[in-house]
Design an enzyme around this catalytic site. Structure first.
Site, mmCIF file in Angstrom:
data_model
loop_
_atom_site.group_PDB
_atom_site.id
_atom_site.type_symbol
_atom_site.label_atom_id
_atom_site.label_comp_id
_atom_site.label_asym_id
_atom_site.label_seq_id
_atom_site.Cartn_x
_atom_site.Cartn_y
_atom_site.Cartn_z
ATOM 1 N N LYS A 57 6.403 6.109 47.520
ATOM 2 C CA LYS A 57 7.450 6.468 46.564
ATOM 3 C C LYS A 57 7.069 6.051 45.145
ATOM 4 O O LYS A 57 7.241 6.820 44.186
ATOM 5 C CB LYS A 57 8.773 5.815 46.970
ATOM 6 C CG LYS A 57 9.364 6.355 48.260
ATOM 7 C CD LYS A 57 10.592 5.555 48.688
ATOM 8 C CE LYS A 57 11.155 6.038 50.010
ATOM 9 N NZ LYS A 57 12.330 5.242 50.453
ATOM 10 N N SER A 77 11.048 1.414 47.231
ATOM 11 C CA SER A 77 11.565 0.591 48.329
ATOM 12 C C SER A 77 11.919 1.468 49.519
ATOM 13 O O SER A 77 12.285 2.640 49.354
ATOM 14 C CB SER A 77 12.800 -0.197 47.875
ATOM 15 O OG SER A 77 13.192 -1.132 48.865
ATOM 16 N N ASP A 78 11.792 0.895 50.710
ATOM 17 C CA ASP A 78 12.145 1.612 51.924
ATOM 18 C C ASP A 78 12.680 0.614 52.938
ATOM 19 O O ASP A 78 12.201 -0.526 53.003
ATOM 20 C CB ASP A 78 10.925 2.338 52.513
ATOM 21 C CG ASP A 78 11.319 3.290 53.628
ATOM 22 O OD1 ASP A 78 11.860 4.364 53.322
ATOM 23 O OD2 ASP A 78 11.105 2.946 54.806
ATOM 24 N N THR A 79 13.670 1.040 53.719
ATOM 25 C CA THR A 79 14.310 0.149 54.689
ATOM 26 C C THR A 79 14.436 0.843 56.036
ATOM 27 O O THR A 79 14.812 2.023 56.096
ATOM 28 C CB THR A 79 15.712 -0.264 54.200
ATOM 29 O OG1 THR A 79 15.594 -0.960 52.953
ATOM 30 C CG2 THR A 79 16.399 -1.182 55.204
ATOM 31 N N GLY A 114 10.792 -2.823 52.601
ATOM 32 C CA GLY A 114 9.563 -2.898 51.822
ATOM 33 C C GLY A 114 9.835 -2.710 50.350
ATOM 34 O O GLY A 114 10.811 -2.049 49.965
#
Length: 233
Positions: A57, A77-79, A114
């Protein structure tokens, strides 16, 4: 990026929750939504997954801004929610949301978030290596992945892990919660900051990581860029 003034933060996300959290830092920021492909073919760990997608991203927005006047540190960010090794993303429909919540009720699961911080002037060259990994307690870690020619951090990536325990939930409660529509756009089919909070028995880790942007981790990473929410010069 000029180092005589506070760098601008560039959030690579359309998530209202992440925008709310980045705003809480009190630092100058703009939103530049990433259209990065989030499909991952290879089998990797949840930690590797959220770091990979966070990087994708952020670097997608970096490439998008090349040749423009916009400079700063891009935040991707990633969840994901993980239960017994299964990664639970956003539900595809109400039945999928019911399936996930039925699994999670009365159980403990993990939330991996992340974060990637990427200088707009960075490149893929100059890998700093795994020796630059920093641990913050037991559940948070990050590493400098790329340094600038001057030796400053240019790309930093990391992740945090939190554990969430749900109280037992009846099928009726689960269906009523799904009818609020809150679960339909959230990983694991629940929102910790919304109505879903009534089902949570306890949390171990960073609450904001579960919301989608671990502020503890992000703050430590930004400090490596010389950016502090406590010192605004």
């Amino acid at each position: 990026m000029s180092h005589t003034e506070l760098p601008k933060l560039i959030l690579a996300s359309s998530s209202p929750r992440r925008q709310e959290l980045i705003q809480s830092l009190g630092l100058p920021y703009i939103i530049r939504v990433s259209d990065a492909d989030e499909t991952v073919e290879q089998k990797i760990t949840p930690a590797e997954l959220v770091e990979l997608l966070s990087m994708r991203k952020a670097t997608t927005v970096r490439d998008m801004l090349k040749g423009t006047a916009e400079q700063g540190v891009i935040i991707g960010s990633d969840t994901v929610v993980v239960f017994q090794g299964e990664v639970l993303g956003k539900p595809v429909d109400e039945n999928d949301a019911f399936r996930m919540l039925k699994m999670l009720q009365g159980q403990t699961h993990e939330v991996y978030s992340g974060v990637a911080c990427v200088d707009t002037g960075s490149s893929e060259e100059g890998n700093a290596g795994a020796d630059d990994t920093t641990h913050i307690g037991d559940l948070i870690r990050y590493r400098i992945q790329v340094k600038s020619p001057e030796g400053r951090p240019a790309v930093i990536v990391g992740h945090s892990v939190s554990k969430v325990t749900f109280r037992p939930m009846s099928d009726e409660e689960i269906r009523a919660y799904i009818q609020t529509r809150e679960p339909m756009d959230k990983a694991g089919s629940y929102g910790v900051q919304g109505i879903g909070a009534v089902f949570i028995e306890k949390i171990e880790g960073d609450f904001y990581s579960i919301m989608g942007l671990p502020l503890n981790l992000l703050n430590q990473m930004l400090l490596r860029f010389g950016i502090s929410s406590l010192k605004r010069v």
